[in-house]
Enzyme design. Sequence first.
Site, mmCIF file in Angstrom:
data_model
loop_
_atom_site.group_PDB
_atom_site.id
_atom_site.type_symbol
_atom_site.label_atom_id
_atom_site.label_comp_id
_atom_site.label_asym_id
_atom_site.label_seq_id
_atom_site.Cartn_x
_atom_site.Cartn_y
_atom_site.Cartn_z
ATOM 1 N N GLY B 42 0.832 -1.203 0.000
ATOM 2 C CA GLY B 42 0.000 0.000 0.000
ATOM 3 C C GLY B 42 0.859 1.243 0.000
ATOM 4 O O GLY B 42 2.082 1.155 -0.025
ATOM 5 N N GLU B 58 -0.723 1.623 -7.023
ATOM 6 C CA GLU B 58 0.082 0.901 -6.039
ATOM 7 C C GLU B 58 0.230 -0.563 -6.427
ATOM 8 O O GLU B 58 1.311 -1.154 -6.299
ATOM 9 C CB GLU B 58 -0.564 0.993 -4.650
ATOM 10 C CG GLU B 58 -0.399 2.344 -3.977
ATOM 11 C CD GLU B 58 1.044 2.604 -3.521
ATOM 12 O OE1 GLU B 58 1.806 1.630 -3.405
ATOM 13 O OE2 GLU B 58 1.392 3.775 -3.315
ATOM 14 N N GLU B 62 3.907 -1.882 -6.954
ATOM 15 C CA GLU B 62 4.487 -2.785 -5.964
ATOM 16 C C GLU B 62 4.509 -4.227 -6.417
ATOM 17 O O GLU B 62 5.224 -5.046 -5.864
ATOM 18 C CB GLU B 62 3.726 -2.685 -4.635
ATOM 19 C CG GLU B 62 3.822 -1.306 -4.022
ATOM 20 C CD GLU B 62 3.938 -1.373 -2.500
ATOM 21 O OE1 GLU B 62 4.453 -2.369 -1.988
ATOM 22 O OE2 GLU B 62 3.508 -0.415 -1.853
ATOM 23 N N PRO B 79 -7.692 5.836 15.714
ATOM 24 C CA PRO B 79 -6.753 6.940 15.944
ATOM 25 C C PRO B 79 -5.319 6.461 16.158
ATOM 26 O O PRO B 79 -4.377 7.163 15.795
ATOM 27 C CB PRO B 79 -7.304 7.594 17.211
ATOM 28 C CG PRO B 79 -8.729 7.223 17.257
ATOM 29 C CD PRO B 79 -8.824 5.867 16.631
ATOM 30 N N ASP B 80 -5.138 5.270 16.716
ATOM 31 C CA ASP B 80 -3.778 4.830 17.032
ATOM 32 C C ASP B 80 -3.316 3.674 16.156
ATOM 33 O O ASP B 80 -2.440 2.916 16.541
ATOM 34 C CB ASP B 80 -3.684 4.438 18.510
ATOM 35 C CG ASP B 80 -4.786 3.461 18.875
ATOM 36 O OD1 ASP B 80 -5.560 3.085 17.981
ATOM 37 O OD2 ASP B 80 -4.854 3.080 20.059
ATOM 38 N N GLU B 110 10.948 -7.626 -1.207
ATOM 39 C CA GLU B 110 10.525 -8.979 -0.853
ATOM 40 C C GLU B 110 9.021 -9.170 -0.848
ATOM 41 O O GLU B 110 8.463 -9.645 0.130
ATOM 42 C CB GLU B 110 11.035 -9.349 0.543
ATOM 43 C CG GLU B 110 12.527 -9.523 0.647
ATOM 44 C CD GLU B 110 12.884 -10.066 2.028
ATOM 45 O OE1 GLU B 110 12.340 -11.122 2.386
ATOM 46 O OE2 GLU B 110 13.671 -9.422 2.728
#
Lengths: 223, 223
Positions: B42, B58, B62, B79-80, B110
């Site tokens: 991502g 992406e 990727e 939030p965390d 990888e």
Amino acid sequence: MAHPPFAVTVDLVVLTVRADELCVLLVRRGEEPFRGRDALPGGFVRPDEDLATAAARELAEETGLAVGHLEQLASYGDPDRDPRQRVVTVAHLALVPDQPVPTAGTDAAEARWVPVTQARGLAFDHDRVLADGVERARAKLEYTALGTAFCDGEFTVAQLRRVYEVVWGRALDPRNFHRKVTGTPGLLEPTGETTTRDGGRPAQLFRRGAAEQLHPPLLRADT
Amino acid sequence: MAHPPFAVTVDLVVLTVRADELCVLLVRRGEEPFRGRDALPGGFVRPDEDLATAAARELAEETGLAVGHLEQLASYGDPDRDPRQRVVTVAHLALVPDQPVPTAGTDAAEARWVPVTQARGLAFDHDRVLADGVERARAKLEYTALGTAFCDGEFTVAQLRRVYEVVWGRALDPRNFHRKVTGTPGLLEPTGETTTRDGGRPAQLFRRGAAEQLHPPLLRADT
DNA sequence: GCAAAAGTGTTAGCTGTACACCCATGA
DNA sequence: TCATGGGTGTACAGCTAACACTTTTGC
């Protein structure tokens, strides 16, 4: 790592069934952009809250409605969806029982119910968000017990059937529908009470049961 | 209107079927936080691009993989969830045919296929995102033609059946499955060619048809 | 011929559909 | 007793599940 500045909002597609129509809760915008146009209720996510929390808070603040069901719908982030700045909105879908929209003792200027068939020309990309929300609701009624989210605490089989008919815009056979929903274990809990109305046999009252899924599903179309 | 600073990313749940297992594409993180842990691929959404465009970019950057199907999954914004700053990620689900992961001539350090049963302890909240993606894929195989997104351009009914069996972890009757998929109009287009293998009658080869929906659905469980 | 995999036929059982019919109430 | 809506019985069609059987290849 340069992180472009984004604002994140939650928008709400709040649906109910009233007067035999599927209705959505809209607010009149009081500021630019789209001043005077209708929009879905919503607002900015606060620094310390989760997306689901923000959605529930906005729903309470802007409407004060009792919620039957609330789930994330999808996110919308076209670069030019808000002319002021880059805004990504996480839309949520809420299904609520039929109830008068609270006397705007809240944020919402002129929040009101509008039949989804008449909700056109909304602000931002809310036409598309609404269409996605309606389609999600229609699809989920097929294989989940979510129809009951539109009903009050106690309701009859006929009221539940009316919900399905309005959401799908299709008549259902009352006899078969009755058998289907009463025959699904855990979907409805009989209260033992019956209604009294003018004319017709009284109907049994039910409460929402514990069942979340409807298996086998109840399909909306075959032809 | 104080808008707290958010970063917006897209994360990708890229699934394929290989060696009779449902596998997800993971990358090893080279930086903090979660350095050395596996994560979903991502990256940040650019100022001028749509969410779907960012996801497709992406995926190409990727992985370089040929994509069978790409759709938005859900958004995650605890939030965390990222210790550095407030990040909301819009997860996407990609289904791709079995193909070796390109020799990282790209961003991804990888990148590799990992059976979903062994993908635990991912960075951020990616365990949950992966679980949601797998469940979405399983559910969509029931009522859409998405099983073909896991197959190459030309494939046999047995290969398609293997896809369903691996994704659902359940054996299907070859005879009934054959009738079901060949009998659904528009699902498969015969190429006229047949395979040659060692032992057994050669199978017809098919291409993806135009049909998107599978009606009636093909259910994964009954017991 | 034999093994293996593709593909067809057939039957029992379940479920959705359609609709005839009975039940309980108010006027 | 009639109108009205709630609720049950029943027959038919279509689908699924289970499995016997035929077809087409390699060895």
